[in-house]
Design a protein around this motif. Structure first.
Motif, PDB file in Angstrom:
ATOM      1  N   GLY A 218      -6.642  11.166   7.816  1.00  0.00           N
ATOM      2  CA  GLY A 218      -7.115   9.798   8.048  1.00  0.00           C
ATOM      3  C   GLY A 218      -7.286   9.009   6.755  1.00  0.00           C
ATOM      4  O   GLY A 218      -7.747   7.870   6.778  1.00  0.00           O
TER       5      GLY A 218
ATOM      6  N   ARG B  88      -3.481   7.277  14.642  1.00  0.00           N
ATOM      7  CA  ARG B  88      -3.057   5.974  14.149  1.00  0.00           C
ATOM      8  C   ARG B  88      -3.333   5.876  12.638  1.00  0.00           C
ATOM      9  O   ARG B  88      -4.399   6.299  12.186  1.00  0.00           O
ATOM     10  CB  ARG B  88      -3.833   4.893  14.878  1.00  0.00           C
ATOM     11  N   PRO B  89      -2.376   5.310  11.851  1.00  0.00           N
ATOM     12  CA  PRO B  89      -2.656   5.221  10.411  1.00  0.00           C
ATOM     13  C   PRO B  89      -3.840   4.296  10.139  1.00  0.00           C
ATOM     14  O   PRO B  89      -4.043   3.327  10.879  1.00  0.00           O
ATOM     15  CB  PRO B  89      -1.370   4.657   9.809  1.00  0.00           C
ATOM     16  N   PRO B  90      -4.640   4.584   9.093  1.00  0.00           N
ATOM     17  CA  PRO B  90      -5.789   3.723   8.806  1.00  0.00           C
ATOM     18  C   PRO B  90      -5.355   2.335   8.357  1.00  0.00           C
ATOM     19  O   PRO B  90      -4.270   2.166   7.820  1.00  0.00           O
ATOM     20  CB  PRO B  90      -6.508   4.468   7.673  1.00  0.00           C
ATOM     21  N   VAL B  91      -6.190   1.345   8.618  1.00  0.00           N
ATOM     22  CA  VAL B  91      -5.918  -0.024   8.153  1.00  0.00           C
ATOM     23  C   VAL B  91      -5.893   0.016   6.620  1.00  0.00           C
ATOM     24  O   VAL B  91      -6.788   0.611   6.011  1.00  0.00           O
ATOM     25  CB  VAL B  91      -7.047  -0.966   8.632  1.00  0.00           C
TER      26      VAL B  91
ATOM     27  N   GLU C  93      -6.433   6.644   3.654  1.00  0.00           N
ATOM     28  CA  GLU C  93      -5.449   5.588   3.376  1.00  0.00           C
ATOM     29  C   GLU C  93      -4.534   6.087   2.260  1.00  0.00           C
ATOM     30  O   GLU C  93      -5.007   6.458   1.173  1.00  0.00           O
ATOM     31  CB  GLU C  93      -6.159   4.293   2.947  1.00  0.00           C
TER      32      GLU C  93
ATOM     33  N   ASP D  74     -11.876   7.974   0.367  1.00  0.00           N
ATOM     34  CA  ASP D  74     -11.430   6.847   1.193  1.00  0.00           C
ATOM     35  C   ASP D  74      -9.914   6.758   1.251  1.00  0.00           C
ATOM     36  O   ASP D  74      -9.342   6.316   2.230  1.00  0.00           O
ATOM     37  CB  ASP D  74     -11.973   5.530   0.603  1.00  0.00           C
ATOM     38  N   GLY D  75      -9.285   7.120   0.156  1.00  0.00           N
ATOM     39  CA  GLY D  75      -7.833   6.991   0.084  1.00  0.00           C
ATOM     40  C   GLY D  75      -7.261   7.987  -0.895  1.00  0.00           C
ATOM     41  O   GLY D  75      -7.989   8.795  -1.496  1.00  0.00           O
TER      42      GLY D  75
ATOM     43  N   ARG E  17      -1.560  13.291   7.154  1.00  0.00           N
ATOM     44  CA  ARG E  17      -1.653  12.486   8.376  1.00  0.00           C
ATOM     45  C   ARG E  17      -2.965  12.783   9.107  1.00  0.00           C
ATOM     46  O   ARG E  17      -3.644  11.884   9.574  1.00  0.00           O
ATOM     47  CB  ARG E  17      -0.459  12.739   9.290  1.00  0.00           C
TER      48      ARG E  17
END
Ligand SMILES: CC(C)=CCC/C(C)=C/CC/C(C)=C/CC/C(C)=C/COP(=O)(O)OP(=O)(O)O
Ligand SMILES: O=P(O)(O)OC[C@@H](O)CO
Ligand SMILES: [Mg+2]
Length: 259
Positions: free
Chosen positions: A125, A2-5, A127, A94-95, A122
């Protein structure tokens, strides 16, 4: 997976809506040691910054992941990878600024690297912040324009930059980044920042050659939401305090306006 929030992106958008300015310190693994990083981290603990960007046009060194782990051990500031190549994806960040080099016409940097990196991205994980990346002529060739094999946007053509950013937004890119390139002699002009600011509603990042408080101020006043400072903090870490002070001066005004 699932993509991260999209926490980082949401924070950028909220900051922009509230008129809050932010500062990112660019840490180039080729120019930083563990000792110099610890020094920057100790300064950032006193003069808080909003993001650490980690990347460089070449990344010859192999300690990127170790440097990011060191940041994570000493700071809660979000770390965003700023990769110039699909090879530069390691580290507990983080991203990631997923750059598409829309100022250029080299398919490798518009979509090619992205195809190679997509499965790893992908699985990571991270963002992903899809970013319309625009290199702007700064008076001399920069590593980024040379390495990407692209001509930068002409320095004195704000309208071309505005149309480029608008096309990027229409294609679905969520952030715009105007970059004079690391160590730029002339930062991106206020007129160009303003033209892009008026053309799109995405958050706008501006960097390259911001090596005085006045230049940082001018970029923010023209409409940058996030300023990026790399080289001058590498050369003179104490500059971080001045950058943070200039950014904070905008946010004090914004807070008073809202109250
Ligand atoms: C899809 C993935 C994962 C990668 C492709 C990324 C793209 C399209 C990059 C655009 C072209 C490019 C070369 C960008 C450079 C970005 C960057 C890390 C700039 C900071 O490096 P500098 O600090 O300017 O260069 P130096 O290494 O000379 O200091
Ligand atoms: O290193 P400087 O000149 O601060 O530039 C930062 C960054 O925008 C370069 O991609
Ligand atoms: Mg650099």
């Amino acid at each position: 997976m699932r993509p991260p929030v999209p926490l980082l992106y949401d924070a950028l958008c909220t900051g922009r809506q509230r008129g809050r300015k932010a500062v990112a310190v660019l840490l180039d693994p080729d120019n930083i040691t563990e000792t110099s990083l610890l020094h920057v981290l100790s300064l950032a603990a006193i003069h808080p910054v909003d993001y650490f960007f980690v990347g460089g046009s070449l990344v010859l060194s192999s300690h990127q992941a170790a440097l990011i782990a060191l940041i994570k051990a000493h700071s809660t500031v979000p770390v965003l990878l700023f990769p110039s190549h699909s090879l530069h994806l390691d580290g507990p960040a983080d991203g990631l600024l997923l750059l598409s080099l829309i100022s250029g016409r080299n398919p490798e940097f518009l979509i090619g690297q992205h195809v190679v990196a997509a499965p790893r991205l992908r699985a990571s994980g991270l963002e992903l912040l899809s970013t319309g990346y625009m290199l702007v002529d700064s008076g001399h060739p920069t590593t980024a324009s040379y390495v990407s094999g692209t001509a930068p946007l002409p320095h004195d053509k704000p309208t071309i930059a505005a149309c480029t950013a608008l096309a990027g937004e229409q294609l679905g890119l969520k952030l715009m980044y105007l970059d004079g390139g690391s160590g730029a002699r002339n930062p991106v002009s206020g007129a160009m920042i303003k033209a892009v600011r008026e053309a799109v509603s995405t958050p706008l990042i501006v960097g390259g050659g911001l090596n005085t408080g006045e230049k940082v101020y001018a970029a923010l006043a023209a409409g940058a939401d996030v300023v990026v400072v790399g080289n001058h903090i590498e050369a003179e870490p104490a500059f971080l305090a001045e950058v943070v002070r200039v950014v904070a001066s905008f946010n004090t005004v914004a807070a008073v306006d809202i109250a």
